[in-house]
Design a protein around this motif. Structure first.
Motif, PDB file in Angstrom:
ATOM      1  N   LEU A 129       0.843  -1.184   0.000  1.00 41.82           N
ATOM      2  CA  LEU A 129       0.000   0.000   0.000  1.00 41.82           C
ATOM      3  C   LEU A 129       0.886   1.244   0.000  1.00 41.82           C
ATOM      4  N   PRO A 130       0.359   2.387  -0.399  1.00 45.39           N
ATOM      5  CA  PRO A 130       1.151   3.624  -0.293  1.00 45.39           C
ATOM      6  C   PRO A 130       1.560   3.877   1.150  1.00 45.39           C
ATOM      7  N   CYS A 131       2.816   4.280   1.336  1.00 48.15           N
ATOM      8  CA  CYS A 131       3.346   4.493   2.683  1.00 48.15           C
ATOM      9  C   CYS A 131       4.181   5.766   2.735  1.00 48.15           C
ATOM     10  N   ALA A 132       4.186   6.377   3.902  1.00 43.50           N
ATOM     11  CA  ALA A 132       5.100   7.461   4.221  1.00 43.50           C
ATOM     12  C   ALA A 132       5.731   7.145   5.567  1.00 43.50           C
ATOM     13  N   TYR A 133       6.849   7.825   5.879  1.00 43.18           N
ATOM     14  CA  TYR A 133       7.598   7.541   7.105  1.00 43.18           C
ATOM     15  C   TYR A 133       7.684   8.805   7.956  1.00 43.18           C
ATOM     16  N   LEU A 134       7.334   8.657   9.235  1.00 40.80           N
ATOM     17  CA  LEU A 134       7.430   9.743  10.201  1.00 40.80           C
ATOM     18  C   LEU A 134       8.457   9.338  11.253  1.00 40.80           C
ATOM     19  N   LEU A 135       9.646   9.943  11.181  1.00 38.70           N
ATOM     20  CA  LEU A 135      10.777   9.563  12.029  1.00 38.70           C
ATOM     21  C   LEU A 135      11.044  10.701  13.014  1.00 38.70           C
ATOM     22  N   ILE A 136      10.772  10.448  14.288  1.00 37.38           N
ATOM     23  CA  ILE A 136      10.901  11.458  15.337  1.00 37.38           C
ATOM     24  C   ILE A 136      12.138  11.152  16.166  1.00 37.38           C
ATOM     25  N   SER A 137      13.082  12.081  16.184  1.00 37.09           N
ATOM     26  CA  SER A 137      14.312  11.941  16.984  1.00 37.09           C
ATOM     27  C   SER A 137      15.028  10.626  16.702  1.00 37.09           C
ATOM     28  N   LEU A 138      15.256  10.355  15.429  1.00 36.16           N
ATOM     29  CA  LEU A 138      15.994   9.151  15.027  1.00 36.16           C
ATOM     30  C   LEU A 138      17.354   9.138  15.716  1.00 36.16           C
ATOM     31  N   PRO A 139      17.700   8.075  16.454  1.00 35.00           N
ATOM     32  CA  PRO A 139      18.920   8.082  17.285  1.00 35.00           C
ATOM     33  C   PRO A 139      20.181   7.706  16.512  1.00 35.00           C
ATOM     34  N   LEU A 140      20.523   8.491  15.498  1.00 30.01           N
ATOM     35  CA  LEU A 140      21.677   8.176  14.659  1.00 30.01           C
ATOM     36  C   LEU A 140      22.968   8.106  15.457  1.00 30.01           C
ATOM     37  N   GLY A 141      23.086   8.937  16.495  1.00 27.88           N
ATOM     38  CA  GLY A 141      24.330   9.001  17.242  1.00 27.88           C
ATOM     39  C   GLY A 141      24.621   7.796  18.106  1.00 27.88           C
ATOM     40  N   VAL A 142      23.579   7.011  18.423  1.00 24.02           N
ATOM     41  CA  VAL A 142      23.782   5.836  19.295  1.00 24.02           C
ATOM     42  C   VAL A 142      23.274   4.551  18.640  1.00 24.02           C
ATOM     43  N   MET A 143      23.043   4.596  17.335  1.00 26.06           N
ATOM     44  CA  MET A 143      22.526   3.414  16.659  1.00 26.06           C
ATOM     45  C   MET A 143      23.482   2.232  16.763  1.00 26.06           C
ATOM     46  N   CYS A 164      11.665  13.737   8.759  1.00 22.94           N
ATOM     47  CA  CYS A 164      12.667  13.522   9.803  1.00 22.94           C
ATOM     48  C   CYS A 164      12.647  14.771  10.678  1.00 22.94           C
ATOM     49  N   ILE A 165      12.128  14.637  11.905  1.00 24.33           N
ATOM     50  CA  ILE A 165      11.978  15.781  12.791  1.00 24.33           C
ATOM     51  C   ILE A 165      12.755  15.550  14.074  1.00 24.33           C
ATOM     52  N   TYR A 166      13.436  16.573  14.534  1.00 27.62           N
ATOM     53  CA  TYR A 166      14.288  16.436  15.715  1.00 27.62           C
ATOM     54  C   TYR A 166      14.439  17.798  16.378  1.00 27.62           C
ATOM     55  N   GLY A 167      14.917  17.804  17.613  1.00 32.71           N
ATOM     56  CA  GLY A 167      15.177  19.042  18.329  1.00 32.71           C
ATOM     57  C   GLY A 167      16.639  19.430  18.241  1.00 32.71           C
ATOM     58  N   THR A 175      22.751  18.042  15.041  1.00 31.20           N
ATOM     59  CA  THR A 175      22.115  18.501  13.810  1.00 31.20           C
ATOM     60  C   THR A 175      22.925  18.114  12.575  1.00 31.20           C
ATOM     61  N   SER A 176      24.249  18.219  12.632  1.00 31.75           N
ATOM     62  CA  SER A 176      25.072  17.908  11.465  1.00 31.75           C
ATOM     63  C   SER A 176      24.922  16.448  11.047  1.00 31.75           C
ATOM     64  N   ARG A 177      24.768  15.559  12.031  1.00 24.42           N
ATOM     65  CA  ARG A 177      24.601  14.140  11.695  1.00 24.42           C
ATOM     66  C   ARG A 177      23.248  13.893  11.034  1.00 24.42           C
ATOM     67  N   PHE A 178      22.207  14.546  11.536  1.00 26.22           N
ATOM     68  CA  PHE A 178      20.900  14.435  10.888  1.00 26.22           C
ATOM     69  C   PHE A 178      20.981  14.901   9.440  1.00 26.22           C
ATOM     70  N   LEU A 179      21.576  16.061   9.225  1.00 27.18           N
ATOM     71  CA  LEU A 179      21.636  16.627   7.875  1.00 27.18           C
ATOM     72  C   LEU A 179      22.456  15.757   6.934  1.00 27.18           C
TER      73      LEU A 179
END
Length: 220
Positions: A129-143, A164-167, A175-179
């Motif tokens: 089915l059609p899908c979208a992704y809502l990723l809140i505070s994805l923990p890239l730094g500790v994955m 991709c939303i984060y504080g 922020t640099s890692r998210f970008l």
């Protein structure tokens, strides 16, 4: 409504809270996954509850997962995230194919996760089915700590619409890692919320405002 869904990984029963306040034959759906269980993560979380209530009010079928070892779900948290990936996929498949739920048939999905849950949601292939992704505070730094040798599975970029939303005060990922991570996406909205940290306390409404603006612009 709470139900227990057998995981495709090992048939352990995974607790899921379903809700829907619309009638009819069809409706959009969202699956919401929570932060890391051993650190207290479960569906009874300020971000998960806020997102769930918001989407119910917008006419969505909502499903909040308790991953293995959390809440009343069976099993224990894994070292790799792969069993949790299968827990999530089991809920997606159940909602897509199982008519016992008693809710309208899903027409499209938003695959959502917060923190560890975002890592898991991002790993899910959605093709039926059609899908979208809502990723809140994805923990890239500790994955690396959350997925050990399997972290590559959870860093994939998706062609589907993604928020991709984060504080900007996130304690685990700068922020640099998210970008840097988001640059490989072809269909992504990046939203940095000034003043918010990883936990979103007192910023829940601002989070919802950004999520709603993104949702209204989706073309699924």
């Amino acid at each position: 409504m709470f139900k227990f869904i057998p995981s495709k990984h090992d048939d352990k029963l995974i607790q899921v809270h379903f809700d829907c306040n619309v009638t009819g034959n069809e409706a959009p759906a969202i699956i919401i996954a929570h932060p890391y269980g051993p650190l207290g993560g479960n569906m009874n979380n300020n971000v998960v509850i806020s997102i769930q209530r918001h989407f119910v009010s917008r006419g969505y079928i909502t499903a909040c997962i308790n991953f293995r070892g959390c809440g009343k779900s069976q099993g224990r948290t894994s070292w790799t995230g792969i069993p949790e990936q299968q827990d999530y996929k089991s809920v997606l498949d159940y909602m897509t194919n199982n008519e016992e739920l008693g809710y309208p048939k899903p027409t499209k999905f938003i695959l959502c996760g917060y923190s560890y849950g975002a890592m898991i949601a991002n790993s899910i292939e959605c093709t039926n089915l059609p899908c979208a992704y809502l990723l809140i505070s994805l923990p890239l730094g500790v994955m690396w700590a959350l997925a050990t040798t399997k972290q590559h599975v959870f860093k994939k970029q998706r062609p589907q619409p993604t928020l991709c939303i984060y504080g900007d005060r996130d304690q685990f990922t700068g922020t640099s890692r998210f970008l840097n991570w988001c640059q490989a996406f072809s269909n992504i909205t990046i939203q940095c919320v000034q003043g918010a940290d990883h936990f979103w306390f007192d910023y829940e409404q601002e989070l919802l405002n950004h999520v709603e603006n993104w949702r209204l612009g989706l073309s699924l």
